[in-house]
Design a protein around this motif. Sequence first.
Motif, PDB file in Angstrom:
ATOM      1  N   GLN A   1       0.822  -1.215   0.000  1.00  0.00           N
ATOM      2  CA  GLN A   1       0.000   0.000   0.000  1.00  0.00           C
ATOM      3  C   GLN A   1       0.856   1.266   0.000  1.00  0.00           C
ATOM      4  N   PHE A   2       1.986   1.218   0.697  1.00  0.00           N
ATOM      5  CA  PHE A   2       2.839   2.391   0.876  1.00  0.00           C
ATOM      6  C   PHE A   2       4.286   2.038   0.518  1.00  0.00           C
ATOM      7  N   PRO A   3       4.609   2.071  -0.771  1.00  0.00           N
ATOM      8  CA  PRO A   3       5.957   1.675  -1.201  1.00  0.00           C
ATOM      9  C   PRO A   3       7.060   2.601  -0.695  1.00  0.00           C
ATOM     10  N   GLU A   4       6.698   3.771  -0.168  1.00  0.00           N
ATOM     11  CA  GLU A   4       7.717   4.672   0.379  1.00  0.00           C
ATOM     12  C   GLU A   4       8.295   4.166   1.696  1.00  0.00           C
ATOM     13  N   ILE A   5       7.638   3.194   2.321  1.00  0.00           N
ATOM     14  CA  ILE A   5       8.170   2.614   3.565  1.00  0.00           C
ATOM     15  C   ILE A   5       9.380   1.760   3.214  1.00  0.00           C
ATOM     16  N   ASP A   6      10.496   2.066   3.846  1.00  0.00           N
ATOM     17  CA  ASP A   6      11.735   1.313   3.638  1.00  0.00           C
ATOM     18  C   ASP A   6      12.180   0.805   5.015  1.00  0.00           C
ATOM     19  N   LEU A   7      12.065  -0.473   5.228  1.00  0.00           N
ATOM     20  CA  LEU A   7      12.375  -1.038   6.546  1.00  0.00           C
ATOM     21  C   LEU A   7      13.841  -0.899   6.926  1.00  0.00           C
ATOM     22  N   THR A   8      14.700  -0.549   5.981  1.00  0.00           N
ATOM     23  CA  THR A   8      16.100  -0.297   6.321  1.00  0.00           C
ATOM     24  C   THR A   8      16.300   1.154   6.765  1.00  0.00           C
ATOM     25  N   LYS A   9      15.311   2.024   6.498  1.00  0.00           N
ATOM     26  CA  LYS A   9      15.442   3.441   6.846  1.00  0.00           C
ATOM     27  C   LYS A   9      14.421   3.909   7.880  1.00  0.00           C
ATOM     28  N   ASN A  10      13.158   3.490   7.728  1.00  0.00           N
ATOM     29  CA  ASN A  10      12.133   3.912   8.678  1.00  0.00           C
ATOM     30  C   ASN A  10      12.391   3.284  10.043  1.00  0.00           C
ATOM     31  N   LYS A  11      12.235   4.085  11.078  1.00  0.00           N
ATOM     32  CA  LYS A  11      12.356   3.548  12.430  1.00  0.00           C
ATOM     33  C   LYS A  11      11.073   2.797  12.767  1.00  0.00           C
ATOM     34  N   LEU A  12      11.208   1.800  13.622  1.00  0.00           N
ATOM     35  CA  LEU A  12      10.091   0.957  14.018  1.00  0.00           C
ATOM     36  C   LEU A  12       9.973   0.967  15.536  1.00  0.00           C
ATOM     37  N   GLY A  13       8.780   0.714  16.027  1.00  0.00           N
ATOM     38  CA  GLY A  13       8.591   0.678  17.463  1.00  0.00           C
ATOM     39  C   GLY A  13       7.459  -0.244  17.858  1.00  0.00           C
ATOM     40  N   ILE A  14       7.419  -0.531  19.140  1.00  0.00           N
ATOM     41  CA  ILE A  14       6.320  -1.276  19.747  1.00  0.00           C
ATOM     42  C   ILE A  14       5.828  -0.428  20.907  1.00  0.00           C
ATOM     43  N   PHE A  15       4.592   0.040  20.811  1.00  0.00           N
ATOM     44  CA  PHE A  15       4.007   0.912  21.836  1.00  0.00           C
ATOM     45  C   PHE A  15       4.907   2.098  22.178  1.00  0.00           C
ATOM     46  N   GLY A  16       5.441   2.767  21.162  1.00  0.00           N
ATOM     47  CA  GLY A  16       6.206   3.994  21.374  1.00  0.00           C
ATOM     48  C   GLY A  16       7.664   3.797  21.767  1.00  0.00           C
ATOM     49  N   LYS A  17       8.119   2.576  21.868  1.00  0.00           N
ATOM     50  CA  LYS A  17       9.527   2.310  22.187  1.00  0.00           C
ATOM     51  C   LYS A  17      10.184   1.712  20.950  1.00  0.00           C
ATOM     52  N   PHE A  18      11.332   2.256  20.576  1.00  0.00           N
ATOM     53  CA  PHE A  18      12.018   1.773  19.388  1.00  0.00           C
ATOM     54  C   PHE A  18      12.274   0.277  19.484  1.00  0.00           C
TER      55      PHE A  18
END
Length: 100
Positions: free
Chosen positions: A42-59
């Motif tokens: 849906q959103f090809p601009e998401i790059d898992l090598t660049k976008n930060k990820l988190g679980i409930f607000g914690k990286f």
Amino acid sequence: MTAFFQVEIVYALPHIQILEKLDVSAGCTVEQAIKYSGILDQFPEIDLTKNKLGIFGKFAQPETQLSPCDRVEIYRPLIIDPKEARRLRAKKSLCTENRR
């Protein structure tokens, strides 16, 4: 027998917020859940090598294993540095006050 549990994947843009609920198996990682959710299609601009990820607000790292009811968050890059945004608001506020 493999245990399954539900997690959420969230991603927000200024004009739209996406929340996908999905069932994953025990041992599923953040990266696997994101890929399984279909949000990358849906959103090809998401790059898992660049976008930060988190679980409930914690990286969190892509290889972090999920727990039941976790909310995986995909963060967008900042458009402007928060300190700079505060400076601009303060400057605008001062300009408005000086006009009175």
